[in-house]
Each structure stands twice: as C-alpha cells, then as structure tokens.
Design a protein around this motif. Structure first.
Motif, PDB file in Angstrom:
ATOM      1  N   ASN A 191      36.319  47.114  44.911  1.00  0.00           N
ATOM      2  CA  ASN A 191      35.876  46.403  46.121  1.00  0.00           C
ATOM      3  C   ASN A 191      35.084  47.315  47.058  1.00  0.00           C
ATOM      4  O   ASN A 191      34.117  46.872  47.678  1.00  0.00           O
ATOM      5  CB  ASN A 191      37.066  45.796  46.877  1.00  0.00           C
ATOM      6  CG  ASN A 191      37.631  44.565  46.191  1.00  0.00           C
ATOM      7  OD1 ASN A 191      38.818  44.303  46.235  1.00  0.00           O
ATOM      8  ND2 ASN A 191      36.793  43.809  45.515  1.00  0.00           N
ATOM      9  N   ASN A 195      31.748  45.278  47.636  1.00  0.00           N
ATOM     10  CA  ASN A 195      31.787  44.321  48.761  1.00  0.00           C
ATOM     11  C   ASN A 195      30.908  44.702  49.945  1.00  0.00           C
ATOM     12  O   ASN A 195      30.105  43.876  50.398  1.00  0.00           O
ATOM     13  CB  ASN A 195      33.234  44.089  49.206  1.00  0.00           C
ATOM     14  CG  ASN A 195      34.029  43.321  48.172  1.00  0.00           C
ATOM     15  OD1 ASN A 195      33.679  43.338  46.999  1.00  0.00           O
ATOM     16  ND2 ASN A 195      35.088  42.654  48.576  1.00  0.00           N
ATOM     17  N   ASN A 205      26.367  39.714  43.593  1.00  0.00           N
ATOM     18  CA  ASN A 205      26.842  40.970  43.002  1.00  0.00           C
ATOM     19  C   ASN A 205      25.849  41.549  41.998  1.00  0.00           C
ATOM     20  O   ASN A 205      25.627  42.766  41.948  1.00  0.00           O
ATOM     21  CB  ASN A 205      28.194  40.764  42.325  1.00  0.00           C
ATOM     22  CG  ASN A 205      29.288  40.465  43.333  1.00  0.00           C
ATOM     23  OD1 ASN A 205      29.069  40.589  44.542  1.00  0.00           O
ATOM     24  ND2 ASN A 205      30.460  40.068  42.859  1.00  0.00           N
ATOM     25  N   SER A 257      30.328  38.183  46.836  1.00  0.00           N
ATOM     26  CA  SER A 257      31.609  38.854  47.056  1.00  0.00           C
ATOM     27  C   SER A 257      32.332  38.196  48.226  1.00  0.00           C
ATOM     28  O   SER A 257      31.710  37.525  49.061  1.00  0.00           O
ATOM     29  CB  SER A 257      31.386  40.339  47.352  1.00  0.00           C
ATOM     30  OG  SER A 257      30.903  40.483  48.677  1.00  0.00           O
ATOM     31  N   SER A 258      33.643  38.415  48.299  1.00  0.00           N
ATOM     32  CA  SER A 258      34.429  37.816  49.386  1.00  0.00           C
ATOM     33  C   SER A 258      33.926  38.310  50.741  1.00  0.00           C
ATOM     34  O   SER A 258      33.919  37.569  51.725  1.00  0.00           O
ATOM     35  CB  SER A 258      35.912  38.135  49.205  1.00  0.00           C
ATOM     36  OG  SER A 258      36.098  39.524  49.090  1.00  0.00           O
TER      37      SER A 258
END
Ligand code: KPL
Length: 307
Positions: A191, A195, A205, A257-258
């Motif tokens: 991450n 991220n 991504n 990504s989150s």
C-alpha cells in the motif's frame, strides 16, 4: 460452530463479508450508526460477474444493550478506536473481535484502550467498491471485483480458534496465519508503494507501471521499503517487495486504489495509518526514507485541504 456475527462498518469490504456470511447460513447483523431508526433491515446489493446478490440483513443500533459474541470490524483506520468504543458496552473479554482494516497502528491503540478484549487481525486482497456514491442513504450497492485471499491471525496463536470454522465456510477464501504480523506488514508495504502515488497522480494502478516517471518513483519507494523491512525484521518483504508491487500493479491495473477513491470522494485518507505508520517504523530504526516522506506529506496536504 458460531453462526452469529455482527459487522461494524458495512462499507465495500464489510458488506462483501456480510453477504458471504449470510449466504453461508451464518446469522449476520449489521451494526448501524447512520441508518434511520425506522428501518430494521439493511439492504445490500452486490454485483459480481456471476450475478447479483440482493439481501436484507437485520440491523442493530450501537446503543442497543444486547451483547455481541463475534464482531467483524471493517471501518476506516482512523475510525477504529471510536467505532469500538461506541459499542464497548456490548463487548467483554469473551467476545471475539476481528479487525479487518487497511493500514497499521490501530491494534496498538485498541490493545491499550481495551486490554481485556481478544483481538484478531486480518488483511485481505478481496476487491470490492461502492457503486452508489450517496452514503447518506441506507442503500448499499457494491461491485465485488475479486475474491482475493483473506488472512487472519493472532500474535502467538498458531492454531485457529473454534470460531474460524465459520470463516472456512465462506465462498471468500480465508486462511489462519501463524505469523499475521508478516502478512500485515507486507500489505502495508504494498500500500505504501501504490496508494499515495496513485492518489497524487489521480491514476489507475496500472499507470504506475506504464508511465516511466511514475515507475521510477515506485522503484524509489520500494528501495526504501526494502531497507526498513530488513531493519524491522521483515526479511521476506524486504527481498520480495519490488516483485510483489509489480504483481499487484499488474493484477489491479484497472483499479483505483482505496486512497485515490478517498481523495476523489473528498474523504479523509488512511495516510496516517499507511505511510505515516511506515515512517514511524523507519524513524525507530534510523533509516532515511525521503521518497516515502515526500508522498506522505503530499497526501497530508490533500487531506488538510479536503481535496
Ligand atoms: O490494497 C489496495 C488499495 O487500494 O488499498 C491495493 C492493493 C493497492 C489495490 O488497489
């Protein structure tokens, strides 16, 4: 067999697990802070390539007095502490609490806030994202993008506890890990490399591999992550991080990504619990990490401006 779980934080991942538990015959209750007192069922709609699941699950309000025996918590990292204290009166030392949240650092906070509680840490590569963006309504509509693997474990507990048999019945693959700390660190490391860059450059991504200026930055982040991982005793992550990150970028090339999803929705990101936690560990071991510091600071600025 337990067959009775409460889910706190029914966002994309929480709802996916709630649906999977319900489909496995487990009594699954959504804990609700926001939904209206008049509704006693939580409506979930989960789309996947094989079809759509539409479910109505029972809802319980946080201030309800009834005890919770098994809890899955899937909030944002910065909400974990408050979310748990809101239902603290419904838990005790015999409750089993699984924390499935991105990032690291909150387990230490929880263990100090609730020293008698039994916590299990979990990490997942299952993919799910929200399709309806109006989070003010009770309707929850998600896309299940991939099964991934969900890994659970407790420090020092090699054998899975009896309740883990519930998780073995899910259609989502789940394993009990002897060394969950390694798994959590590895996910954090991946991450950290993906991220913040994807959120800063507002890209999917996959572009982190196809745009040379971004793939150079990924390499710099990974070099530092390898050094800190080695210093902190995570040898496998240190050796494998470049390969792992390349694989995750390839396998999730079409995903946002989150952290990018959070910034696009003008929500606070989990930066403090991803790069922020990583930098804390780097400082502890006196490893210089200028590239990770720079991306952490960029995302902090976005968070402060609410962008
Ligand atoms: O976990 C992820 C996230 O978005 O938080 C990755 C693996 C980067 C996939 O997008």
């Amino acid at each position: 067999m337990t067959k009775d779980w409460h889910i706190l934080g029914a966002g994309a991942i929480g709802s996916l697990f709630a649906a999977s538990m319900h489909n496995a015959g487990i009594t699954t209750t959504l804990l609700c802070r926001r939904c209206s007192k008049r509704d006693h069922l939580g409506e979930l709609c989960i789309e996947r390539s094989g079809g759509t699941d539409e479910l109505s699950l029972p809802v319980s309000f946080n201030d309800d007095p009834h005890a919770i025996s098994h809890l899955l918590l899937t909030t944002k990292a910065y909400d974990v502490r408050t979310a748990l204290s809101d239902i603290g009166h419904r838990l005790d030392h015999s409750s089993h609490i699984v924390i499935l949240v991105n990032g690291m650092g909150f387990m230490e906070e929880l263990r100090s806030d609730f020293p008698d509680f039994q916590f299990t840490a979990a990490t997942t590569t299952a993919g799910s994202y929200r399709l309806n963006t109006n989070t003010e309504t009770d309707q929850r509509h998600f896309c299940h993008a991939g099964n991934g693997l969900t890994r659970l474990g407790q420090t020092g507990q090699q054998e899975p506890p009896a309740w883990f048999s519930d998780w073995e019945e899910l259609t989502l693959p789940c394993t009990w890990e002897e060394n969950i700390e390694d798994c959590l660190w590895q996910k954090l490391a991946v991450n950290c490399a993906i991220n913040p860059l994807s959120a800063m450059h507002r890209c999917k991504n996959g572009e982190l591999a196809t745009r040379p200026e971004l793939s150079n930055l990924v390499r710099q982040l990974c070099d530092e992550i390898a050094q800190v991982s080695l210093a902190a005793g995570f040898r496998e992550t240190s050796m494998e991080i470049h390969r792992l990150v390349k694989e995750v970028i390839r396998d999730t090339r079409n995903n946002r990504s989150s952290m990018l999803q959070d910034t696009l929705a003008r929500r606070r990101t989990e930066n403090d619990y991803i790069s922020g936690y990583f930098l804390k560990v780097a400082r502890q071991f006196n490893v210089e990490t200028p590239a990770n510091k720079a991306v952490f600071e960029s995302i902090s600025r976005l968070d402060q401006r609410g962008e």
